[in-house]
Write a protein that holds these residues in place. Structure first.
Motif, PDB file in Angstrom:
ATOM      1  N   ILE A   1       0.853  -1.184   0.000  1.00 18.42           N
ATOM      2  CA  ILE A   1       0.000   0.000   0.000  1.00 18.42           C
ATOM      3  C   ILE A   1       0.891   1.236   0.000  1.00 18.42           C
ATOM      4  O   ILE A   1       1.717   1.418   0.901  1.00 18.42           O
ATOM      5  CB  ILE A   1      -0.926   0.042   1.231  1.00 18.42           C
ATOM      6  N   VAL A   2       0.735   2.065  -1.019  1.00 18.13           N
ATOM      7  CA  VAL A   2       1.484   3.317  -1.100  1.00 18.13           C
ATOM      8  C   VAL A   2       0.498   4.451  -0.840  1.00 18.13           C
ATOM      9  O   VAL A   2      -0.325   4.779  -1.700  1.00 18.13           O
ATOM     10  CB  VAL A   2       2.157   3.492  -2.479  1.00 18.13           C
ATOM     11  N   GLU A   3       0.537   5.010   0.348  1.00 20.14           N
ATOM     12  CA  GLU A   3      -0.370   6.092   0.739  1.00 20.14           C
ATOM     13  C   GLU A   3       0.437   7.122   1.532  1.00 20.14           C
ATOM     14  O   GLU A   3       0.682   6.945   2.731  1.00 20.14           O
ATOM     15  CB  GLU A   3      -1.539   5.546   1.554  1.00 20.14           C
ATOM     16  N   PRO A   4       0.870   8.201   0.876  1.00 12.73           N
ATOM     17  CA  PRO A   4       1.771   9.160   1.523  1.00 12.73           C
ATOM     18  C   PRO A   4       1.156   9.986   2.637  1.00 12.73           C
ATOM     19  O   PRO A   4       1.884  10.672   3.362  1.00 12.73           O
ATOM     20  CB  PRO A   4       2.201  10.061   0.357  1.00 12.73           C
ATOM     21  N   ASN A   5      -0.157   9.930   2.814  1.00  4.57           N
ATOM     22  CA  ASN A   5      -0.818  10.802   3.795  1.00  4.57           C
ATOM     23  C   ASN A   5      -1.168  10.117   5.112  1.00  4.57           C
ATOM     24  O   ASN A   5      -1.787  10.731   5.977  1.00  4.57           O
ATOM     25  CB  ASN A   5      -2.077  11.409   3.175  1.00  4.57           C
ATOM     26  N   ILE A   6      -0.789   8.850   5.272  1.00  4.15           N
ATOM     27  CA  ILE A   6      -1.028   8.166   6.538  1.00  4.15           C
ATOM     28  C   ILE A   6       0.262   7.521   7.016  1.00  4.15           C
ATOM     29  O   ILE A   6       1.163   7.217   6.228  1.00  4.15           O
ATOM     30  CB  ILE A   6      -2.142   7.095   6.423  1.00  4.15           C
ATOM     31  N   LYS A   7       0.357   7.322   8.324  1.00  2.85           N
ATOM     32  CA  LYS A   7       1.551   6.721   8.909  1.00  2.85           C
ATOM     33  C   LYS A   7       1.319   5.279   9.342  1.00  2.85           C
ATOM     34  O   LYS A   7       2.271   4.561   9.657  1.00  2.85           O
ATOM     35  CB  LYS A   7       2.011   7.543  10.113  1.00  2.85           C
ATOM     36  N   LYS A   8       0.062   4.883   9.358  1.00  2.40           N
ATOM     37  CA  LYS A   8      -0.276   3.533   9.799  1.00  2.40           C
ATOM     38  C   LYS A   8      -1.481   3.045   9.011  1.00  2.40           C
ATOM     39  O   LYS A   8      -2.432   3.795   8.785  1.00  2.40           O
ATOM     40  CB  LYS A   8      -0.576   3.538  11.299  1.00  2.40           C
ATOM     41  N   LEU A   9      -1.443   1.787   8.614  1.00  2.00           N
ATOM     42  CA  LEU A   9      -2.571   1.216   7.885  1.00  2.00           C
ATOM     43  C   LEU A   9      -3.725   0.941   8.839  1.00  2.00           C
ATOM     44  O   LEU A   9      -3.515   0.595  10.007  1.00  2.00           O
ATOM     45  CB  LEU A   9      -2.167  -0.092   7.207  1.00  2.00           C
ATOM     46  N   PRO A  10      -4.968   1.066   8.361  1.00  2.30           N
ATOM     47  CA  PRO A  10      -6.120   0.719   9.209  1.00  2.30           C
ATOM     48  C   PRO A  10      -6.146  -0.781   9.468  1.00  2.30           C
ATOM     49  O   PRO A  10      -5.520  -1.574   8.754  1.00  2.30           O
ATOM     50  CB  PRO A  10      -7.318   1.166   8.359  1.00  2.30           C
ATOM     51  N   ASP A  11      -6.874  -1.173  10.490  1.00  2.00           N
ATOM     52  CA  ASP A  11      -6.952  -2.590  10.870  1.00  2.00           C
ATOM     53  C   ASP A  11      -7.464  -3.471   9.730  1.00  2.00           C
ATOM     54  O   ASP A  11      -7.106  -4.649   9.643  1.00  2.00           O
ATOM     55  CB  ASP A  11      -7.855  -2.759  12.095  1.00  2.00           C
ATOM     56  N   SER A  12      -8.289  -2.887   8.866  1.00  3.17           N
ATOM     57  CA  SER A  12      -8.846  -3.670   7.757  1.00  3.17           C
ATOM     58  C   SER A  12      -7.773  -4.107   6.763  1.00  3.17           C
ATOM     59  O   SER A  12      -8.016  -4.982   5.943  1.00  3.17           O
ATOM     60  CB  SER A  12      -9.923  -2.862   7.026  1.00  3.17           C
ATOM     61  N   LEU A  13      -6.577  -3.502   6.839  1.00  3.06           N
ATOM     62  CA  LEU A  13      -5.477  -3.883   5.948  1.00  3.06           C
ATOM     63  C   LEU A  13      -4.334  -4.526   6.735  1.00  3.06           C
ATOM     64  O   LEU A  13      -3.174  -4.469   6.307  1.00  3.06           O
ATOM     65  CB  LEU A  13      -4.967  -2.655   5.180  1.00  3.06           C
ATOM     66  N   SER A  14      -4.646  -5.123   7.859  1.00  3.55           N
ATOM     67  CA  SER A  14      -3.608  -5.824   8.614  1.00  3.55           C
ATOM     68  C   SER A  14      -3.042  -6.952   7.754  1.00  3.55           C
ATOM     69  O   SER A  14      -3.769  -7.648   7.053  1.00  3.55           O
ATOM     70  CB  SER A  14      -4.183  -6.382   9.916  1.00  3.55           C
TER      71      SER A  14
END
Length: 426
Positions: free
Chosen positions: A366-379
């Motif tokens: 996952i390349v998402e420059p605006n977050i520092k941690k993935l949500p639990d749904s993408l564990s």
């Protein structure tokens, strides 16, 4: 009327910027949120969301003593309710989602004990028609010692109004001030009181109407955009079927002086456009046929993208007979609901990434420059920095963040099979 102290209930993407705007005009602002982390962060003069210029405004407001956050409402002259209004999805196939007003009810319950005669209560949350009246009824039930507009009309002790926000994430601090505001009162005096409050910082025109019309105006604005996006999304599916570039087609069609087709994407997200049209449909299902169809078109677009991913995986395996599904690496670029923000609410990109993560591929980046941690749904998935070089077998472009534009994704190296639903690499 004197509005020396303003209490804002809900310190999210709308409530916090609004609180900062009032504090910037030397109002004493009490920000209320049930999230202790958000409260603590704000009281340090910092912010817990991504929004340009908001950090500067909050820091200044806290430092000057004009803004403080807490978990419980305190007495004030005006109360603004800016809490979520999600919808409840039906359990049956084809059932219509219905509005969930539980957050508004909880906010009403929390401010009722501190209300006093002469106070103004404004519902800013985007709501179905009649929600402002329902909020007033909840307040009246909790405070029988005070009179409300539905009981005493213009002579009520408490003024009640609805003023929906009309801002674009990423430009909130500018648009809060410059945009026109629709202000709907339960009575004329309610609307006038709310207008006086908003003129504290609003440079745009304040347009007075009834609470019900103000509620419907916001829903109408977002339903209009949803219908236009649905047209673009349906067009993209048609063009894919007949081997035409939808991006070129739209550019050419938009050269007509009276045509302005929006851009297609992976669906529609955010707390407004993906939700508000359902508020209209749930109230008038027999009449809102076009609005419902548009919602269904946009809600189904992520499924179409997922099928494209499956097809790309099948093609990869056909070309590499020595490989298995477990050998496939997929990179999803963007999971926010729109470019250059960290907001994942109702994001079709996030929904696509989650569904792809369940397809038993080898790895999902996952390349998402605006977050520092993935949500639990993408564990189980890996958050990758945009500058990191990766070599996926399938690249899925879901959001057109500025970091991805002008060849930004290609700088990462090999793209593999490309599924670009934003037209960055057509």
């Amino acid at each position: 009327m004197q509005f020396d102290t303003v209490c804002v209930i809900g310190l999210g993407y709308i409530g916090l910027p609004t609180a900062a705007a009032f504090a910037g005009r030397r109002k004493k602002v009490i920000g209320v949120d049930i999230n202790q982390h958000a409260v603590d962060t704000i009281n340090r003069g910092e912010i817990h969301i991504v929004e340009p210029e908001l950090d500067i405004a909050v820091h200044a407001a806290v430092k000057e003593g004009n803004l403080h956050a807490t978990t419980r409402p305190e007495p004030a002259d005006a109360f603004l309710v800016a809490v979520p209004t999600p919808f409840k999805k039906g359990t049956d196939a084809g059932s219509i989602p219905t509005p969930d007003l539980s957050y508004i009810q909880a906010a009403s319950d929390s401010i009722a004990p501190v209300l006093k005669k002469g106070d103004l209560v404004i519902l800013e949350s985007t709501s179905p028609v009649g929600a402002t009246e329902q909020m007033s009824a909840w307040l009246a039930e909790a405070r029988p010692d005070l009179s409300f507009p539905q009981q005493a009309g213009e002579e009520s002790d408490i003024r009640i109004a609805h003023c929906p926000e009309r801002v674009l994430p990423g430009h909130v601090m500018h648009e809060l001030i410059e945009n026109d505001r629709i202000i709907g009162g339960m009575t004329d005096k309610c609307a006038e009181a709310a207008c006086e409050l908003y003129k504290t910082f609003v440079r745009g025109e304040c347009l007075l109407t009834t609470a019900r019309t103000a509620e419907m105006a916001k829903l109408t604005e977002n339903a209009f955009r949803d219908v236009n996006i649905a047209f673009a999304n349906e067009l993209s599916i048609i063009c894919d079927k007949v081997d035409i570039s939808v991006w070129e087609l739209i550019r050419l069609a938009n050269r007509h002086p009276r045509v302005n087709i929006l851009q297609p994407g992976p669906g529609v997200g955010g707390h407004c456009i993906a939700v508000d049209p359902w508020f209209i449909v749930s109230e008038t299902p027999e009449q809102a046929r076009l609005i419902r169809t548009a919602r269904e078109v946009n809600d189904s677009k992520p499924d179409w993208v997922i099928e494209k991913v499956k097809a790309a995986a099948a093609d990869f395996l056909l070309s590499n007979p020595d490989k298995t599904v477990k050998d496939i690496t997929i990179a999803c670029y963007g999971v926010a609901f729109k470019p250059d923000i960290d907001d994942l609410r109702e994001s079709p990109a996030l929904r696509i990434a989650v569904e792809v993560s369940r397809l038993s591929f080898g790895s999902l980046l996952i390349v998402e420059p605006n977050i520092k941690k993935l949500p639990d749904s993408l564990s189980g998935c890996t958050l990758v920095d945009v500058t990191e070089k990766i070599e996926p077998d399938i690249t899925v472009v879901l959001v057109d963040h500025k970091e991805f534009q002008n060849g930004g994704i290609r700088k990462g190296g090999w793209l593999g099979r490309l599924i670009d639903v934003k037209g960055l690499y057509e």
